[in-house]
Structure formats: structure tokens, C-alpha cells
Design a protein around this motif. Structure first.
Motif, mmCIF file in Angstrom:
data_model
loop_
_atom_site.group_PDB
_atom_site.id
_atom_site.type_symbol
_atom_site.label_atom_id
_atom_site.label_comp_id
_atom_site.label_asym_id
_atom_site.label_seq_id
_atom_site.Cartn_x
_atom_site.Cartn_y
_atom_site.Cartn_z
ATOM 1 N N ALA A 19 0.829 -1.206 0.000
ATOM 2 C CA ALA A 19 0.000 0.000 0.000
ATOM 3 C C ALA A 19 0.864 1.257 0.000
ATOM 4 C CB ALA A 19 -0.929 -0.001 1.212
ATOM 5 N N VAL A 20 1.932 1.272 0.800
ATOM 6 C CA VAL A 20 2.826 2.433 0.819
ATOM 7 C C VAL A 20 3.573 2.548 -0.512
ATOM 8 C CG1 VAL A 20 4.790 3.526 1.980
ATOM 9 C CG2 VAL A 20 3.082 2.294 3.326
ATOM 10 N N LEU A 21 3.967 1.416 -1.068
ATOM 11 C CA LEU A 21 4.656 1.430 -2.360
ATOM 12 C C LEU A 21 3.742 1.957 -3.462
ATOM 13 C CD1 LEU A 21 7.148 0.704 -4.064
ATOM 14 C CD2 LEU A 21 6.241 -1.635 -4.243
ATOM 15 N N ASP A 22 2.476 1.553 -3.452
ATOM 16 C CA ASP A 22 1.545 1.965 -4.505
ATOM 17 C C ASP A 22 1.157 3.441 -4.376
ATOM 18 O OD1 ASP A 22 1.533 -0.548 -5.594
ATOM 19 O OD2 ASP A 22 -0.286 -1.199 -4.561
ATOM 20 N N VAL A 159 -2.461 3.146 -11.699
ATOM 21 C CA VAL A 159 -1.994 2.686 -10.395
ATOM 22 C C VAL A 159 -1.708 1.193 -10.470
ATOM 23 C CG1 VAL A 159 -3.161 4.485 -9.080
ATOM 24 C CG2 VAL A 159 -4.396 2.392 -9.654
ATOM 25 N N GLY A 160 -0.819 0.735 -9.584
ATOM 26 C CA GLY A 160 -0.371 -0.649 -9.656
ATOM 27 C C GLY A 160 -1.317 -1.666 -9.085
ATOM 28 N N ASP A 161 -2.293 -1.250 -8.263
ATOM 29 C CA ASP A 161 -3.173 -2.223 -7.628
ATOM 30 C C ASP A 161 -4.465 -2.449 -8.397
ATOM 31 O OD1 ASP A 161 -3.867 0.402 -6.959
ATOM 32 O OD2 ASP A 161 -4.946 -0.221 -5.164
ATOM 33 N N GLN A 276 -6.729 -5.753 -7.518
ATOM 34 C CA GLN A 276 -5.884 -6.948 -7.440
ATOM 35 C C GLN A 276 -6.326 -7.927 -6.341
ATOM 36 O OE1 GLN A 276 -1.937 -5.581 -6.591
ATOM 37 N NE2 GLN A 276 -2.373 -5.078 -4.463
ATOM 38 N N ARG A 277 -7.025 -7.423 -5.312
ATOM 39 C CA ARG A 277 -7.425 -8.346 -4.247
ATOM 40 C C ARG A 277 -8.441 -9.374 -4.751
ATOM 41 N NH1 ARG A 277 -9.887 -3.652 -2.775
ATOM 42 N NH2 ARG A 277 -12.142 -3.608 -3.068
#
Length: 300
Positions: A19-22, A159-161, A276-277
Motif C-alpha cells: 500500500a505504501v509502495l503503490d 496505479v499498480g493495484d 488486485q485483491r
């Protein structure tokens, strides 16, 4: 660097790292995860101790990931996905499922893809219901916060997620009422004709307008509507032109004549977006495949 035997890491801690990375922010990660900033900071401190790396360092007013974090990120994401797949429960049975999926789509995508999807569900999964909502300009928070399960849009995620999958391609064409006028014969004829313009409720205009503007061109817009559904009523029995996606010829603009645009405009791609989840969830995977099948049927 600590050895793997000394790690004290759980899936929640790995989710915090992602989450912090995204988001690039402790506060934004806390909002996404629904926890306090101090909880995120505490988890990062524990990860730093376990992994033997700062993970994130100050950069101006924000933070930036270390090289270790950037390299580890894809592996952590894969690991979290695999761990989630262990807890998805029994195999999904569409003919027995009682579920509601929320799909965000604007009128063009909605009318093109969702009626045939619903027809397929009636045959194979009668207990699955669809709830359809407008997508506007998709915001990743719609998926992060479970406002919807899927988004159908031509806008790729930044975004990556948020995951994506191509559904189908389309291009813009000119529609008109053949009882009232001929097709525009040239660019000059097109520009001098009266048009139906679209200004979406989000404030967004079609890419067509930007393309004309960059060429120093303009057209005579006699009436502006807020979505594609407003086109048929103004097009019928008038000499107006409507520039809209070609695939509308089979539903919303069925019965109107069409002609190619008299200038170059890039085609566009409709995408299916999901968080992604839900990537490995059997029910979600099944529904995504049904939508892919519908799109492939339209392209065949």
C-alpha cells in the motif's frame, strides 16, 4: 541482513508494504487500508527490522522507495496473491451461486456489453445479479473501496493495484438520418454541417474535440448532450451529424446511416478493470471470463 528464519512477517504487514509502495505515502496507505497512520508506521518499522533495509526514505516532503523495495515489490505482490488463493474457499459453482456484482460503465459500454452478459448469466448462473452504475472517469478508489467489482472504460489505470484486460476495440464514425441529408462528402462538408456534441457529466469531452483543436479546426455544434443516450432523439428527422463509436450501429444508433470520419482519429480500446485483491477470487474470475466471452462474440 537478517536470515529468513528471523523474519516475523505476516500477510497484513506485506499488504502495508504494498500500500505504501503503490500510494507513495504513509497517510494515503492508511486511508486505503482503513487503519491509522501510526499503525502503518509501526508496521514499516517492524518490516525494516525484519528485512534489514530502510524500505522508504524521505524525499522532499514525501517518501521514496529504496532500490531493495522496488526490486522486492513484484515478488511481494505475487506472494500475497498466492497466499490469498489459499483462503478463497470451496470451488465456485455458478449454477448454485447467489451473488450480486456491481459493474461501473457509462451508457455506451453498458448498452454494448452488459445486456448480452445478463443474457448469459440467466442461462448459466440464474442466482447472480448485476447492479450497474455509471463510471464517469474511473477513479481507482471505486475499486479499492468496493464501490464496484468491475469497471468498463477506455481509460487505462494509472496505479499498480488495479488490473486490466482488453475487451474490444472500436473507432468513431459519423451517423446521420438518411431521410434528411446525404453523408458528408469531405472534411469541409463535415465541418460546415451542424453537429450534436457531447459534454459528459464529468466535464470531459470526446477525444474528437481535442483532435480537431490541435489541427486548428472547429465544427458547428448545434446542441450538446451529456451522454451518448441523448443522440438518437436529436438525430432523428434532422440534418444533424453525430460522431459516435461505430459499434453503436447495433443498438443505440441502430437504423441510422453512417459514414467514415473525413480525418484521422485513433481507434480506442475498451478495458475491464478490477482490484488486485479480487484477481484470484473464483467468482470474480468466472465473471470476468463471461465478460471476455461476450466481447469476443461481438468481435467475431
Amino acid at each position: 541482513m537478517n536470515t529468513i528464519d528471523e523474519f516475523n512477517i505476516d500477510v497484513r504487514a506485506l499488504n502495508v508494504l504494498l500500500a505504501v509502495l503503490d500510494t507513495g505515502s504513509v497517510s494515503a496507505a492508511a486511508v486505503r487500508l482503513g487503519v491509522s497512520q501510526s499503525a502503518v508506521s509501526h508496521t514499516l518499522d517492524r518490516l525494516r527490522q525484519s528485512l534489514g533495509d530502510p524500505l522508504f526514505v524521505k524525499s522532499g516532503r514525501g517518501i521514496t522507495p529504496t532500490r531493495y523495495t522496488l526490486q522486492a515489490g513484484p515478488h511481494v505482490r505475487q506472494l500475497v496473491g498466492e497466499l490469498r488463493s489459499l483462503s478463497v474457499g470451496p470451488p465456485f459453482s455458478p449454477d448454485e451461486a447467489e451473488l450480486t456484482f456491481t459493474v461501473a460503465a457509462n451508457d455506451y459500454q453498458r448498452d454494448l456489453l452488459l445486456p448480452p452478459l445478463m443474457a448469459s448469466l440467466r442461462e448459466t448462473a440464474p442466482g447472480i445479479r448485476l447492479q450497474v452504475m455509471p463510471s464517469g472517469i474511473p477513479n481507482p478508489e471505486m475499486l479499492r473501496k468496493d464501490v464496484c467489482d468491475l469497471v468498463i472504460s477506455p481509460h487505462p489505470p494509472a496505479v499498480g493495484d488495479v488490473m486490466q484486460r482488453r475487451l474490444l476495440d472500436d473507432h468513431m464514425t459519423v451517423f446521420y438520418d438518411a431521410d434528411q441529408r446525404e453523408a458528408p462528402e469531405s472534411l469541409a462538408d463535415y465541418l460546415q454541417s451542424r453537429h450534436i456534441g457531447i459534454l459528459f457529466a464529468t466535464g470531459e469531452r470526446m477525444a474528437l474535440e481535442a483532435s480537431l483543436s490541435t489541427q486548428g479546426l472547429s465544427r458547428d455544434v448545434a446542441v450538446t448532450v451529456s451522454n451518448f443516450s441523448g443522440l438518437p432523439a436529436f438525430l432523428k428527422s434532422t440534418d444533424l451529424l453525430a460522431t459516435a463509436p461505430y459499434r453503436m450501429k447495433d443498438h443505440l444508433l441502430k437504423g441510422f446511416q453512417r459514414a467514415p470520419l473525413p480525418f484521422e482519429l485513433k481507434p480506442f480500446t475498451l478495458l475491464m478493470l478490477w482490484h488486485q485483491r479480487n484477481h484470484e477470487d473464483p467468482a470474480h474470475r468466472w465473471l470476468r471470463q463471461q465478460l471476455i466471452d461476450v466481447a469476443q462474440g461481438l468481435e467475431s
